[in-house]
Design a protein around this motif. Structure first.
Motif, PDB file in Angstrom:
ATOM      1  N   ALA A   1     -34.918  -6.161  10.759  1.00  0.00           N
ATOM      2  CA  ALA A   1     -35.600  -4.936  11.419  1.00  0.00           C
ATOM      3  C   ALA A   1     -35.304  -5.057  13.169  1.00  0.00           C
ATOM      4  N   ASP A   2     -35.388  -6.285  13.501  1.00  0.00           N
ATOM      5  CA  ASP A   2     -35.311  -6.487  15.040  1.00  0.00           C
ATOM      6  C   ASP A   2     -33.876  -5.906  15.408  1.00  0.00           C
ATOM      7  N   PHE A   3     -32.738  -5.890  14.480  1.00  0.00           N
ATOM      8  CA  PHE A   3     -31.443  -5.322  14.832  1.00  0.00           C
ATOM      9  C   PHE A   3     -31.340  -3.939  14.717  1.00  0.00           C
ATOM     10  N   THR A   4     -31.908  -3.463  13.448  1.00  0.00           N
ATOM     11  CA  THR A   4     -31.656  -1.903  13.232  1.00  0.00           C
ATOM     12  C   THR A   4     -32.465  -1.120  14.178  1.00  0.00           C
ATOM     13  N   VAL A   5     -33.653  -1.498  14.801  1.00  0.00           N
ATOM     14  CA  VAL A   5     -34.151  -0.728  15.807  1.00  0.00           C
ATOM     15  C   VAL A   5     -33.832  -0.506  16.826  1.00  0.00           C
ATOM     16  N   ARG A   6     -32.681  -1.026  17.296  1.00  0.00           N
ATOM     17  CA  ARG A   6     -31.890  -0.863  18.597  1.00  0.00           C
ATOM     18  C   ARG A   6     -30.223  -0.387  18.275  1.00  0.00           C
ATOM     19  N   PRO A   7     -29.791   0.479  19.252  1.00  0.00           N
ATOM     20  CA  PRO A   7     -28.593   0.851  18.611  1.00  0.00           C
ATOM     21  C   PRO A   7     -27.518  -0.250  18.978  1.00  0.00           C
ATOM     22  N   SER A   8     -26.558  -0.343  18.159  1.00  0.00           N
ATOM     23  CA  SER A   8     -25.617  -1.457  18.386  1.00  0.00           C
ATOM     24  C   SER A   8     -24.222  -0.977  17.638  1.00  0.00           C
TER      25      SER A   8
END
Length: 270
Positions: free
Chosen positions: A92-99
């Motif tokens: 979740a800490d990855f998907t909550v930010r654009p990447s």
């Protein structure tokens, strides 16, 4: 924004059991389960389409949880009624930010028509597949469990999406491992995204391209007819015409990349 369509009846019991098993394995660390791909866009074709699912979890999962989840969901332990299941687990800490990265914790391919594959290392896979999937999920993801999709998955930046499209078109131009009609229809969807900044279902995007591009209309219409058939009986499309079409698609993507750069790189779908 119109509401996402309900999953077709033929796959609803499967999705319900998939969610039940995912909740049982992940427990309170499960954040969300989303249907993406053709299910989210209302264009699922039974016997042809995969079931595409995105799972979002708290990164602090116990050690064996991911392998346990793969075992619980793999075909035939959970019989897949579709051509296959493509399921990606993200923190979740990855998907909550654009990447623009792959970023997954697990990527599972399973089912009657898919080669069995499970990966726990995002370095093993080209990032573009996952960038495009998250862009579509942010726009149209169908929530099966958890909160609103846009609170869980951020839209990748538009330059990252366009770069991913550019790589995707090259992948489909090579042709290896891809049905010819799907190569053409994915090309149509890429063109429509470049024109509008929105994801359309493959058949809807193909209709738009066929209407506007007379030179490619016969090929696109043949691809649509082929897409109505199971993968095993897909029509043979002329390879030279497919490559010419994908070269034209690549030019449209390149133009969109250049335009985004000139405008300062507008971001995401709206």
């Amino acid at each position: 924004m119109s509401p996402a369509p309900a999953p077709p009846r033929v796959v609803r019991p499967y999705l319900e059991e998939l969610v039940r098993r995912t909740r049982a394995v992940c427990g309170p660390r499960l954040v969300g389960v989303l249907a993406v791909g053709s299910l989210a866009l209302g264009d699922y074709r039974h016997g042809r389409s995969d079931v595409d699912v995105t799972v979002v979890v708290d990164r602090r999962l116990p050690g064996r949880t991911l392998s346990d989840l793969a075992g619980a969901l793999a075909h035939p332990a959970l019989p897949c009624p579709a051509a296959g299941l493509e399921l990606v687990v993200y923190p979740a800490d990855f998907t909550v930010r654009p990447s623009g990265e792959a970023g997954y914790l697990m990527d599972l391919n399973t089912g009657p028509s898919l080669p069995e594959r499970v990966s726990y290392d995002p370095a093993e896979s080209p990032a573009f597949w996952y960038v495009l999937d998250r862009s579509l999920a942010h726009q149209s993801g169908l929530v099966l469990f958890g909160g609103p999709v846009r609170e869980v998955i951020a839209a990748p930046e538009r330059p990252d999406v366009l770069a991913a499209l550019r790589t995707s078109v090259r992948e489909h131009a090579d042709g290896e491992g891809h049905v010819a009609d799907n190569r053409v229809l994915n090309g149509c969807r890429s063109v429509v995204y470049c024109r509008t900044g929105r994801w359309r279902a493959k058949r809807g995007a193909a209709g738009e391209v066929a209407a506007s591009e007379e030179a490619f209309r016969p090929l696109v219409e043949d691809a649509l007819r082929s897409f109505e058939r199971p993968r095993e009986t897909a029509l043979t499309l002329p390879e030279a015409r497919v490559r010419d079409f994908l070269a034209w698609v690549a030019e449209r993507v390149d133009e969109a990349v250049e335009a985004a750069g000139a405008e300062g790189g507008p971001t995401g779908s709206r």
